[in-house]
Design an enzyme around this catalytic site. Structure first.
Site, mmCIF file in Angstrom:
data_model
loop_
_atom_site.group_PDB
_atom_site.id
_atom_site.type_symbol
_atom_site.label_atom_id
_atom_site.label_comp_id
_atom_site.label_asym_id
_atom_site.label_seq_id
_atom_site.Cartn_x
_atom_site.Cartn_y
_atom_site.Cartn_z
ATOM 1 N N ARG A 230 27.782 -75.925 39.678
ATOM 2 C CA ARG A 230 28.612 -76.143 40.865
ATOM 3 C C ARG A 230 29.067 -74.788 41.401
ATOM 4 O O ARG A 230 29.389 -73.886 40.626
ATOM 5 C CB ARG A 230 29.853 -76.981 40.540
ATOM 6 C CG ARG A 230 29.589 -78.465 40.350
ATOM 7 C CD ARG A 230 29.187 -79.167 41.660
ATOM 8 N NE ARG A 230 28.938 -80.585 41.457
ATOM 9 C CZ ARG A 230 27.759 -81.132 41.161
ATOM 10 N NH1 ARG A 230 26.690 -80.354 41.057
ATOM 11 N NH2 ARG A 230 27.638 -82.429 41.005
ATOM 12 N N GLU B 50 28.871 -74.643 50.142
ATOM 13 C CA GLU B 50 27.677 -75.418 50.481
ATOM 14 C C GLU B 50 27.971 -76.757 51.168
ATOM 15 O O GLU B 50 27.125 -77.264 51.903
ATOM 16 C CB GLU B 50 26.837 -75.669 49.235
ATOM 17 C CG GLU B 50 27.467 -76.662 48.259
ATOM 18 C CD GLU B 50 26.588 -76.907 47.035
ATOM 19 O OE1 GLU B 50 26.110 -75.943 46.440
ATOM 20 O OE2 GLU B 50 26.416 -78.073 46.680
ATOM 21 N N HIS C 163 20.854 -76.632 46.420
ATOM 22 C CA HIS C 163 21.213 -77.759 45.540
ATOM 23 C C HIS C 163 20.024 -78.719 45.340
ATOM 24 O O HIS C 163 20.132 -79.920 45.578
ATOM 25 C CB HIS C 163 22.422 -78.516 46.114
ATOM 26 C CG HIS C 163 23.262 -79.134 45.039
ATOM 27 N ND1 HIS C 163 24.634 -79.108 45.061
ATOM 28 C CD2 HIS C 163 22.918 -79.780 43.902
ATOM 29 C CE1 HIS C 163 25.092 -79.733 43.983
ATOM 30 N NE2 HIS C 163 24.075 -80.143 43.265
HETATM 31 P P1 NAI Z 1 27.188 -82.870 30.508
HETATM 32 O O1 NAI Z 1 28.458 -83.623 30.713
HETATM 33 O O2 NAI Z 1 26.105 -83.474 29.678
HETATM 34 O O3 NAI Z 1 27.513 -81.438 29.872
HETATM 35 C C1 NAI Z 1 28.542 -80.602 30.276
HETATM 36 C C2 NAI Z 1 28.915 -79.721 29.085
HETATM 37 O O4 NAI Z 1 29.890 -78.774 29.530
HETATM 38 C C3 NAI Z 1 29.533 -80.511 27.910
HETATM 39 O O5 NAI Z 1 28.899 -80.158 26.710
HETATM 40 C C4 NAI Z 1 30.989 -80.071 27.931
HETATM 41 O O6 NAI Z 1 31.594 -80.061 26.632
HETATM 42 C C5 NAI Z 1 30.876 -78.668 28.513
HETATM 43 N N1 NAI Z 1 32.146 -78.180 29.038
HETATM 44 C C6 NAI Z 1 33.124 -78.864 29.681
HETATM 45 N N2 NAI Z 1 34.140 -78.042 29.991
HETATM 46 C C7 NAI Z 1 33.784 -76.820 29.538
HETATM 47 C C8 NAI Z 1 34.434 -75.562 29.540
HETATM 48 N N3 NAI Z 1 35.661 -75.397 30.060
HETATM 49 N N4 NAI Z 1 33.791 -74.513 28.995
HETATM 50 C C9 NAI Z 1 32.560 -74.663 28.423
HETATM 51 N N5 NAI Z 1 31.902 -75.835 28.389
HETATM 52 C C10 NAI Z 1 32.519 -76.897 28.934
HETATM 53 O O7 NAI Z 1 26.674 -82.506 31.957
HETATM 54 P P2 NAI Z 1 25.176 -82.194 32.425
HETATM 55 O O8 NAI Z 1 24.477 -83.478 32.742
HETATM 56 O O9 NAI Z 1 24.558 -81.249 31.471
HETATM 57 O O10 NAI Z 1 25.444 -81.471 33.827
HETATM 58 C C11 NAI Z 1 26.120 -80.227 33.895
HETATM 59 C C12 NAI Z 1 26.476 -79.944 35.332
HETATM 60 O O11 NAI Z 1 25.278 -79.709 36.071
HETATM 61 C C13 NAI Z 1 27.139 -81.112 36.091
HETATM 62 O O12 NAI Z 1 28.545 -81.132 35.866
HETATM 63 C C14 NAI Z 1 26.815 -80.801 37.517
HETATM 64 O O13 NAI Z 1 27.859 -80.024 38.055
HETATM 65 C C15 NAI Z 1 25.548 -79.959 37.440
HETATM 66 N N6 NAI Z 1 24.378 -80.616 38.039
HETATM 67 C C16 NAI Z 1 23.677 -79.949 39.006
HETATM 68 C C17 NAI Z 1 22.556 -80.518 39.601
HETATM 69 C C18 NAI Z 1 21.743 -79.803 40.625
HETATM 70 O O14 NAI Z 1 20.942 -80.447 41.337
HETATM 71 N N7 NAI Z 1 21.855 -78.497 40.769
HETATM 72 C C19 NAI Z 1 22.140 -81.884 39.235
HETATM 73 C C20 NAI Z 1 22.910 -82.466 38.174
HETATM 74 C C21 NAI Z 1 24.010 -81.857 37.616
#
Ligand code: NAI
Length: 329
Positions: free
Chosen positions: A233, A262, A294
Site C-alpha cells: 500500500r 494513487e 496497482h
Molecule cells: P496477510 O494478512 O496474509 O499478511 C500480512 C502480514 O503482515 C502478516 O503476517 C502480519 O502479521 C504482518 N504485519 C501486520 N502488521 C505488521 C507490522 N506492523 N509490522 C510487520 N508485519 C506486520 O496479507 P497478504 O495477503 O500477504 O497481503 C499483504 C498486503 O498486500 C495487503 O495488506 C495489501 O495491502 C497488499 N496487496 C496488494 C496487491 C496489489 O495488487 N499490489 C494485491 C493484494 C494485496
C-alpha cells in the site's frame, strides 16, 4: 440477493459473469462509477455493494449505505484499509473480503518490479526500439547471494520469500507475528532487516502502526545502494522522504506498484489530462524508479479466485452461513 458492483471494468464483468450462472439467487448490476460520497446513493434497492481498493468507504459513504438499507459490503480484494469498519459495525453492515486470491500473483509482480528496476528492462526495451543498442545506463547488480528483506510474512510475503530463495538469495524477514518452523527465511528485528538487506520488499498491511514505516528515520538505517519494492500500500512509504532518499543516492533502484496519491488515478486512463499533483512525475523523473499502477493482483488466476470468493461470500451471507471472510477489525 441484489448486489451493486461499483467501479466495474470489462475484465471484472467477464470473470464474474462467467461464474454467476452457478449461483442462482444472486444478481450483480455492474456500474463504471466508483463508490464515493457522490455515488453511494445509487445503492438504493440493493442488498449489498461490491467495491475495490480504490473505493471510498469512509464514514459518510457507510452512512448513506445504511440509510439505503444495504447490509453487506463485498470487498473484491484482500486489503480493507479504505473501509471505516467502526462505522460499518455501528450500522450493522457486514464487511467481507477475499483474503488470499493469489499471493503468487502479487509476489511475482514484486520480483518483476525488482528485476525491472534493477536491470532497467523498461529503458532497455525503449532503447532497442529506437535502434539504440548501447548499454550505457543499464548496469544492474546480481541478486544471487545477496540479502532480501521481507517486511510482513503473510501469504504474499512468504510467496516473495520463496521466490527470493529461488534466486539464491539469503532471506531475512520482519513480522509482528513470526511464523514458526520456516527453513527458508530468518526472522530479525526491523532495524537489522533495514541494515542488512540489499533488496527490501514490503508486504505488511497498511495500519496505524505501519503507516510511513518507510520514512527518513528508517531510510537512514538502510544500506546504501538498497533496492526498495512496494506492492502493498502506498501509505507504507512517506513519499517526500523517499524522494529525498533517492536524491541522496541511497537507493540503487525503487519499484512501486502502489503510491500514496494513487486513489484519484488508479485504473483510469489519465493520459489526456493535466494532473494536478506532480509527485508521480517527480518519482518517474528519476532514472532508477519503475512504477506500475496497482496491478500486482492482475492475473487470470487471481481474477478467477476473486470472482469465485466474492460470490461465495455473498452466498454465505444470503444463506445465513458462517462468514469466514468477514473483516471485523
Ligand atoms: P496477510 O494478512 O496474509 O499478511 C500480512 C502480514 O503482515 C502478516 O503476517 C502480519 O502479521 C504482518 N504485519 C501486520 N502488521 C505488521 C507490522 N506492523 N509490522 C510487520 N508485519 C506486520 O496479507 P497478504 O495477503 O500477504 O497481503 C499483504 C498486503 O498486500 C495487503 O495488506 C495489501 O495491502 C497488499 N496487496 C496488494 C496487491 C496489489 O495488487 N499490489 C494485491 C493484494 C494485496
Amino acid at each position: 440477493m441484489k448486489i451493486l458492483f461499483y467501479g466495474a471494468k470489462n475484465y471484472d464483468e467477464q470473470f464474474f459473469l462467467k461464474l454467476l450462472p452457478e449461483y442462482p439467487g444472486i444478481t450483480f448490476q455492474f456500474i463504471e462509477a466508483n463508490l464515493c460520497p457522490e455515488t453511494a446513493s445509487l445503492s438504493l434497492g440493493y442488498d449489498g455493494i461490491c467495491a475495490f481498493v480504490n473505493a471510498d468507504l469512509g464514514t459518510k459513504v457507510i452512512e448513506v449505505l445504511s440509510v439505503n438499507s444495504v447490509k453487506l459490503i463485498l470487498m473484491r480484494c484482500a486489503g480493507y484499509n479504505n473501509v471505516d469498519l467502526t462505522a460499518a459495525r455501528r450500522h450493522n453492515i457486514k464487511v467481507l473480503r477475499v483474503p488470499g486470491y493469489s499471493p503468487e500473483a502479487v509476489a511475482e509482480h514484486a520480483m518483476a518490479l525488482a528485476l525491472t528496476a534493477n536491470r532497467h528492462t523498461h529503458k532497455a526495451y525503449i532503447k532497442c526500439r529506437e535502434n539504440n543498442f548501447a548499454l550505457n545506463g543499464l548496469m544492474g547488480v546480481n541478486f544471487y547471494q545477496k540479502t532480501a528483506g521481507i517486511i510482513g510474512t503473510g501469504k504474499i510475503g512468504l510467496a516473495m520469500a520463496r521466490i527470493c530463495r529461488g534466486f539464491g538469495m539469503n532471506v531475512i524477514a520482519y513480522d509482528l507475528y513470526p511464523n514458526k518452523g520456516l527453513d527458508f527465511l530468518t526472522y530479525v528485528s526491523l532495524d537489522e532487516l533495514l541494515a542488512d538487506s540489499d533488496l527490501i520488499s514490503l508486504h505488511c498491511p497498511l495500519t496505524e502502526q505501519t503507516h510511513h514505516i518507510i520514512r527518513q528515520e528508517t531510510i537512514d538505517k538502510m544500506k546504501d545502494g538498497v533496492i526498495l519494492v512496494n506492492t502493498s500500500r502506498g501509505g507504507l512509504i512517506k513519499t517526500g522522504d523517499l524522494i529525498n532518499g533517492i536524491r541522496d543516492h541511497k537507493f540503487f533502484a525503487v519499484g512501486l506498484d502502489v503510491y500514496e496519491e494513487e486513489t484519484d488515478f488508479v485504473y483510469e486512463d489519465m493520459s489526456e489530462r493535466i494532473l494536478q499533483s506532480s509527485t508521480i512525475q517527480r518519482l518517474l523523473s528519476f532514472p532508477n524508479v519503475t512504477m506500475t499502477s496497482h496491478q500486482g493482483f492482475f492475473t487470470e488466476e487471481a481474477l478467477t479466485n476473486i470472482a469465485e470468493t466474492t460470490i461465495q461470500n455473498a452466498q454465505a451471507f444470503m444463506n445465513g452461513e458462517e462468514l469466514k471472510n468477514e473483516v471485523t477489525s
